[in-house]
Structures are given as C-alpha cells and as structure tokens.
Scaffold this motif. Structure first.
Motif, PDB file in Angstrom:
ATOM      1  N   THR A 133       0.367   4.215   0.456  1.00  0.00           N
ATOM      2  CA  THR A 133       0.080   5.217   1.486  1.00  0.00           C
ATOM      3  C   THR A 133       0.789   4.901   2.806  1.00  0.00           C
ATOM      4  O   THR A 133       0.810   5.738   3.707  1.00  0.00           O
ATOM      5  N   ASP A 134       1.374   3.708   2.899  1.00  0.00           N
ATOM      6  CA  ASP A 134       2.084   3.262   4.098  1.00  0.00           C
ATOM      7  C   ASP A 134       3.588   3.364   3.840  1.00  0.00           C
ATOM      8  O   ASP A 134       4.144   2.561   3.080  1.00  0.00           O
ATOM      9  N   ASP A 189       6.177   2.559   5.555  1.00  0.00           N
ATOM     10  CA  ASP A 189       6.927   1.360   5.925  1.00  0.00           C
ATOM     11  C   ASP A 189       6.788   0.276   4.858  1.00  0.00           C
ATOM     12  O   ASP A 189       7.752  -0.439   4.558  1.00  0.00           O
ATOM     13  N   ASP A 217       0.861  -1.175   0.000  1.00  0.00           N
ATOM     14  CA  ASP A 217       0.000   0.000   0.000  1.00  0.00           C
ATOM     15  C   ASP A 217       0.900   1.229   0.000  1.00  0.00           C
ATOM     16  O   ASP A 217       1.623   1.480   0.966  1.00  0.00           O
TER      17      ASP A 217
END
Length: 254
Positions: A66-67, A69, A64
């Motif tokens: 948007t993450d 990490d 993802d």
C-alpha cells in the motif's frame, strides 16, 4: 505444466507479493526449486524468511504494497541483486469481512481496497516501469473467481477483484509496444488460509441460504499454474486463466 524460458542459460527473476503464506509462499518455494531467482515481498520479515528457507536464490524484502515508495524500493533491491526482473506475481490480498454491504464499515472497505486494489496498482506500476527499461516482462495479477461470480457477503472482495480485471486488460493493452504481458489468474478454492475467512472448509454460505463444505484443491497445483504462466515466452499472451477445485460451486454459484 512446463515451459522453457526464452534464455535457458540464464536464471529468471520473479517478484512475488504476499509471499509469506498461501499461494505466494507455495509459488516461491516451487520456483526456487526450479532454479528461479525469487524476490519474496510481504509485511512480515519472519514469515518471508521462513518461506525462503535460506535459499541462495531468494531475496527477502519486507514491503507494504500500500506504500508506493516501499514498492519502488522493492524493485530497486530486486534489480540490484539480480540485474533485472522478468515476472511480477501480484498476489497480496485479503478477503475482508464476510458481511452484506450495509454491515461493511468504511474502515474495513478502505483496508480491503488499499491492499487488493491500491497495492496491486502500486506493484503493477513499478513492474511496468521496470519492464519498459528491460525489453518486456510479465505481470500475473491474482484475481479470483469472485471477479467473475461473487460469493454471498463478499462485496468488498468482489468489487476489488472485479477491478483487477480492468487493471489486467489495461496493462496488456498499454504494454503491447513494450512486450509487457498481463494475466488475470482466477483461482477457486485452493487450500489456503483465505478459505477460512469465508468458511469454505467448514460450511460456506450459498445463495440458497444453505451452508456447504466446498471442495478444495492443493496449493501445489495452484503454484504450478503460476509457474506455467510465468515461464511462457513473451511471444505468447495468457490474458485470463481460471483454475478451480473440481466440483466446487462456481458456475451458478451453487
């Protein structure tokens, strides 16, 4: 459009976000056919696996954007498998609701921003850090002609794509000492699912208030444009590249 890699004897590696469908998928399949190592990233493992078709030079990494990490882990896995990354195709994006600004919910705005802008920033940041350690690289940001001329009722999409222009210019400027090049790729009406989001194939709303079925062009031609930019040696910068369907409303927007 063709170009030779800087080291023809070595396979080059590209990370593609949003690789499970549309231009991301088409580009992944084209570059795999041309001998590239391709890291396919996206939210849905099944669609990524289908796009990779079990190719031995493909690496599927559900992520993802948007993450941050998850994006860092994506580049770590890419480096572990292929040694280094040469190109990022920063492609993940959504159109969002086709509504005027007073009908755009805060939740919808945040979703479009998180994917189109924060996601692009996360991937660019990870790529930039990787390229600094490996002698350079190229970032291709999938903008849109909406970054130049908005569509009617596309405020969230247009604002985030205008921001991609600033991101690309900043990457190109800050990347000069490290041989990091950045391109804003602005595409208009390639035949993909995104066109259905604003009705281009059924009748897209024009500034005049009329609806028009707009021309499209094949995904394969858009993918070939990405492949051309990806293959240019780092001694050359392509700061901005626009490709549209012939005859579509763009100059003046209809």
């Amino acid at each position: 459009m063709t170009s030779a890699p800087e080291n023809p004897s070595a396979a080059r590696t590209i990370v593609i976000t949003g690789a499970g469908s549309g231009i991301g998928k088409a580009t992944a399949q084209l570059l795999l056919a041309r001998g590239w190592n391709v890291v396919l990233a996206g939210r849905t493992e099944a669609t990524l696996a289908q796009a990779s078709d079990g190719h031995d030079k493909a690496l599927v990494v559900p992520a993802d954007v948007t993450d941050p990490d998850a994006v860092d882990a994506l580049f770590t896995r890419a480096a572990q498998r292929f040694g280094r990354v040469d190109v990022l195709f920063n492609n993940a994006g959504v159109f969002g609701p086709a509504v005027p600004i007073d009908e755009l919910s805060p939740q919808a705005w945040e979703e479009v921003c998180s994917i189109n802008l924060t996601g692009a920033m996360n991937a660019a940041r990870a790529a930039f850090a990787h390229f600094k350690l490996h002698g350079g690289g190229r970032i291709i940001n999938n903008g849109s002609i909406s970054a130049q001329v908005p569509r009617v009722n596309s405020v969230a999409y247009s604002v985030t794509k205008h921001a991609i222009a600033g991101l690309t210019k900043s990457l190109e400027l800050d990347g000069r000492p490290y041989r990091i090049r950045a391109t804003q790729l602005d595409i208009g009406n390639t035949a993909s699912d995104l066109l259905d989001d604003f009705g281009a194939t059924q009748g897209a709303l024009q500034p005049s208030g009329q609806r028009l079925v707009e021309p499209t062009f094949p995904l394969a031609e858009a993918a070939d444009a990405v492949a051309y930019i990806a293959g240019i040696p780092l001694g050359t910068s392509i700061n901005q590249f626009t490709i549209t369907a012939g005859g579509m409303p763009y100059i003046g927007r209809g």
